[in-house]
Design a protein around this motif. Structure first.
Motif: not given
Length: 475
Positions: A120-128, A419-428
């Motif tokens: 589900a987090s990829w709905t955010v990380s995909g956008a970023t 890119t930091g947002s994507s990494l943060g969302g996925a890793l978080g």
């Protein structure tokens, strides 16, 4: 001390020449005096060269950055300055409302579409990620077709996709639409900073940037609060539709308010020239540090706010979706912090403000570990304040540091930032699934430690250059 002796020698020599023209110095006196004069002049020239080239970190952080024609750019009180700030505020509001529209809804989306937090987090990380990949090409297009035009087109396409997102039948389609939406949104950060740098006087640029970033925080807050309560009443699809409609109003406001560009000069599309400009920006030590700092701050922000909904809907809190959305009112702290960043920067300097942001955000992360709703909310307040302080100063400094290729310089910042947002969302999300909130906090604290190291390296490098130049001047 040598400097005091040099100054005394020059002063004495000048007084002697003026009052006793027939004075005959002892042999060798003039050569020593000339050497002192040369050393004094060399030190002065050396200081100017250091300030211009190698030691930009030690310049006065609040000094005006003057371009050709800077005097004709917008200042507070000028016609169009207020409209410019409000237009960019509307653009910032729409950007964050759209980009993170699913973030507060992740627990509800997970339940409805039978997806774990990581997917589900990829709905955010995909956008970023879409934004990070598209921001540099769209920045190049803005150099050819204009910042204002790019901002309008980008927001219009993003809103059109936002109107389609609520009808996504499954998680794969939802992630694909959100990735395309992020790519469309990329035109806003790709052009906004360059638009401001083109049209606003250098000394007022941090303040104008602060209002744009404040629009980001208001958009992030209002979008999440709106989607939270609408979702609680009518479901997550209606929540996303509400954000799309409100963003449409922001696009209309931007188009009506944004003044026409007076200082933009279009340039032809040149892939080879673009590559040279990007390479030059990446080799610039100060810009490279600013990019790294933006990325690391966003790892923290993206990780915390992607996972916080899962933490607050679970025990011991058990909040409803509407209440979870209301927690994002904390974004107003970011609005105030961003608007005040110019004053903070003038008082503490760039590096001092970044250090303050790191300490503030890290304190909030530690406080959020407590199983107390008041402590978690207080921690989020500190995390948000620290993030927006660091981000505002770093992003504004990129526009001031780049004397050419500003759109590309800003685009590179946005690329690393998101890119930091994507990494943060996925890793978080992955850390939360593996070890709960404590694991997410550990991951984000590591990012703050790295940001401290990058900033401290800049401080040490500037000090080392300063010492080396002084030694050369005394040789």
């Amino acid at each position: 001390m040598p400097s005091a002796d040099t100054g005394a020698s020059v002063h004495t020599g000048a007084a002697t020449d003026a009052n006793a023209p027939d004075f005959r110095p002892a042999p060798g006196h003039n050569s020593g005096d000339d050497r002192d004069r040369h050393r004094h002049r060399d030190r002065r020239d050396d200081r100017a060269a250091r300030a211009e080239r190698a030691d930009r970190d030690t310049r006065a952080e609040g000094s005006d950055h003057c371009d050709d024609g800077d005097a004709t750019k917008l200042s507070p009180g000028d016609p169009g300055h207020g409209r410019m700030r409000l237009a960019l505020f509307a653009a910032g509001l729409a950007t964050f409302a759209l980009l993170y529209s699913t973030q507060a809804l992740l627990p509800e989306i997970s339940r409805d579409l039978d997806a774990d937090p990581g997917l589900a987090s990829w709905t955010v990380s995909g956008a970023t990620i879409g934004l990070a990949l598209a921001v540099l090409p769209l920045a190049a297009l803005s150099e050819r077709f204009g910042r204002r035009r790019m901002l309008t087109a980008s927001m219009s396409v993003a809103v059109a996709l936002a109107l389609a997102v609520p009808f996504a039948p499954d998680m794969g389609t939802l992630i694909a639409l959100r990735t395309l939406q992020g790519a469309a949104i990329a035109g806003v950060p790709a052009s906004a900073m360059a638009y401001l740098a083109d049209e606003v006087r250098g000394r007022h640029l941090v303040g104008a940037t602060g209002l744009f970033v404040a629009g980001n925080s208001v958009g992030g807050m209002s979008g999440r609060v709106l989607t939270g309560w609408v979702t609680e009443a009518w479901g997550w699809r209606m929540g996303l539709a509400a954000v799309a409609v409100s963003s449409l109003l922001c696009v209309a406001a931007f188009r009506l308010l944004a003044p026409r560009a007076r200082h933009f000069r279009p340039s032809a599309l040149n892939a080879r020239g673009l590559a040279r400009t990007v390479s030059a920006h990446l080799r610039d030590p100060l810009l490279a540090r600013l990019y790294a700092i933006g990325l690391l701050f966003m790892v923290v922000f993206g990780g915390v706010y992607t996972v916080i909904g899962y933490r607050l809907t679970a025990e011991p809190f058990g909040l409803s979706q509407g209440l979870v959305g209301s927690v994002f009112v904390i974004y107003l702290v970011g609005t105030a912090t961003s608007a005040a960043a110019g004053r903070l920067n003038a008082r503490l300097g760039r590096r001092g403000t970044i250090y303050a942001g790191i300490v503030t955000a890290s304190s909030g992360l530690l406080l959020s570990l407590m199983d107390s709703l008041a402590a978690v909310v207080a921690g989020l307040v500190l995390i948000t304040a620290g993030f927006f302080a660091g981000h505002t100063v770093a992003s504004g400094s990129v526009s001031r540091t780049a004397t050419s290729g500003r759109a590309q310089a800003s685009a590179l910042y946005q690329m690393t930032y998101y890119t930091g947002s994507s990494l943060g969302g996925a890793l978080g999300a992955a850390a939360f699934a593996a070890g709960g909130w404590a694991a997410t906090v550990t991951m984000t604290l590591a990012a703050m430690v790295l940001a401290t190291g990058v900033t401290f390296y800049g401080t040490r490098s500037a000090a080392a250059v300063h010492r080396r130049r002084l030694r050369e001047a005394r040789a």
